[in-house]
Design a protein around this motif. Structure first.
Motif, PDB file in Angstrom:
ATOM      1  N   ASP A  61       0.624  -1.525   0.209  1.00  0.00           N
ATOM      2  CA  ASP A  61      -0.194  -0.160  -0.113  1.00  0.00           C
ATOM      3  C   ASP A  61       0.526   1.133  -0.052  1.00  0.00           C
ATOM      4  N   LYS A  65       0.596   4.381  -3.163  1.00  0.00           N
ATOM      5  CA  LYS A  65       0.415   5.723  -2.188  1.00  0.00           C
ATOM      6  C   LYS A  65       1.270   6.577  -2.817  1.00  0.00           C
ATOM      7  N   TYR A  96      -8.183   5.405  -2.980  1.00  0.00           N
ATOM      8  CA  TYR A  96      -7.252   4.852  -2.495  1.00  0.00           C
ATOM      9  C   TYR A  96      -7.918   2.956  -1.616  1.00  0.00           C
TER      10      TYR A  96
END
Length: 457
Positions: A61, A65, A96
């Motif tokens: 993640d 990002k 997201y």
């Protein structure tokens, strides 16, 4: 008499032996230490190599990002643009969710766009990794218009046509337009396009999957819809994909949240699993018909497995991973290669025969989309093992025979027989749906219908 420095000969020899043994043990320890050190060095270097080659592309993640943040920075600098950028980078309307997977440079992430689940994709991580549009580079070297000067799209249409032909092997004709290849935002603009718009479109056109989906989504509902883009990233609809790791092909839990009228029966009644299976099978057959007859060239699927397909709320089967889908001209180019046996002519699920005289694979595919779907999806789906007591019913027995005939029919060579097999399967599945619907109507007052969470292979 023995003096104080005298030693017995035996003791002297024993001392020499001990010194010799000590030296040998020391040398052996040194050798073992050196080997151990070298082994540790090899292991550490191996771990570094594995980390760089594999784990550096591990889906996280934090990295996802950072990638999207870099996209937004380039958008604010005017390097790239798209109809998704404003919501992603300014308004915060793209949320997201999680990283789905990284594979050979490809980045795939899940997000919500204005409350709608989407999948964000890009073949390469960075915008700068894509080949620049030669027209823009020429203007830079030739002292042409500045960065803010708008450019005519006429030459870009020509470039885009060539790119589509090269990547898909598909002639686009004269009706290609830039708005059709991009999003709604460009459809509303009747003017020339900026440098950032042309550069972003060119990065998208270098991604075969984007080009494939964008070109075909107006022609068939059996491919995932492209909803928007920002630079080199594009958003497609999020769908319930198939599974290869257990007996569940499609999860229906997501479909039960907002069921469509087509997917669910009236008066609050839902379809039984036995009715869902033939409906999805019908959609597979419809998709095969679309891909074989509704385009300028036959479309071949060379990687047919559950996870490459998904279903919408109305049980429409959708191809969501089309990296291994090729139109006829491209397919012939791929198949025609050197060979010594037929096995050399197998390109995943697309196979041809080896001409032993020429030592060349045939350019025509021997099998067909339908044949592979029957083998990999329908055969286990309608097998006696999973049907249980229903396997002996006349209609089920006839369906199993039709599926087996489909597997044995080389539809790529015998087109007419392949069509006949497909029509037989269509007829049997429709009969099965009608029969199950009549049974449901008769048993409705006595039975409580319920939603099944999965379609089982």
């Amino acid at each position: 008499m023995w003096g104080p420095g005298w030693r017995a000969p035996g003791l002297a020899r024993r001392g020499c032996v001990l010194r010799w043994l000590g030296l040998k043990v020391c040398r052996r320890s040194t050798l073992l230490f050196a080997l151990l050190w070298f082994g540790c060095w090899l292991v550490l270097n191996g771990m570094v190599f594995v980390h760089r080659s594999i784990f550096s592309d591990f889906c996280t993640d934090d990295k996802s990002k950072r990638i999207l943040q870099r996209v937004c920075e380039e958008y604010q600098e005017g390097v790239l643009t798209g109809d998704l950028c404003e919501d992603l980078c300014i308004r915060g309307e793209v949320e997201y969710k999680r990283c789905l997977y990284y594979e050979n440079g490809k980045k795939v992430m899940a997000a919500d766009w204005r409350g709608v689940p989407v999948v964000l994709k890009s073949k390469l991580e960075n915008f700068s990794s894509y080949e620049a549009l030669a027209l823009l580079e020429y203007q830079d070297t030739a002292g042409g218009p500045g960065l803010d000067e708008e450019l005519s799209p006429l030459d870009v249409v020509f470039y885009a046509t060539l790119e589509i032909k090269n990547s898909l092997g598909l002639e686009t004709g004269t009706n290609i337009t830039l708005p059709r290849l991009w999003g709604q935002r460009l459809r509303e603009k009747e003017r020339t396009y900026s440098r950032a718009e042309l550069a972003s479109l060119w990065a998208l056109l270098q991604q075969e999957e984007y080009t494939f989906l964008r070109v075909l989504q107006d022609l068939t509902h059996h491919v995932a819809k492209v909803l928007g883009s920002c630079g080199h990233f594009y958003a497609v609809e999020y769908l319930a994909a198939g599974h290869a790791w257990d007996q569940n092909i499609f999860s229906l839990e997501e479909l039960s949240v907002n069921p469509s009228p087509r997917a669910w029966g009236g008066n609050g009644r839902t379809w039984e699993e036995r009715d869902m299976v033939p409906r999805v099978a019908l959609s597979f057959l419809e998709m095969v018909g679309h891909f074989e007859h509704d385009f300028s060239h036959h479309l071949h699927l060379c990687d047919i497995k559950p996870e490459n397909f998904a279903i919408r709320n109305d049980f429409t089967v959708v191809a969501i991973d089309v990296d291994m889908a090729f139109f006829e001209p491209k397919m012939q180019e791929i198949l025609e290669q050197n060979c010594t046996t037929d096995s050399d002519c197998n390109f995943f699920d697309c196979v041809s025969k080896c001409d032993l005289k020429r030592k060349k694979c045939g350019s025509k595919r021997k099998n067909s989309n339908l044949q592979v779907i029957c083998e990999k999806i329908f055969r286990p789906w309608f097998s006696p093992t999973l049907l249980g007591a229903k396997a002996g019913l006349p209609l089920q027995v006839e369906l199993q025979r039709a599926v087996q005939e489909c597997i044995e029919t080389e539809g790529g060579e015998d087109v007419e027989h392949g069509r006949a097999v497909r029509q037989r399967l269509l007829g049997l599945l429709k009969q099965l749906i009608e029969e199950e619907s009549r049974k449901q109507q008769k048993s409705a007052p006595q039975e409580t219908q319920h939603v099944h969470t999965a379609l089982n292979f």
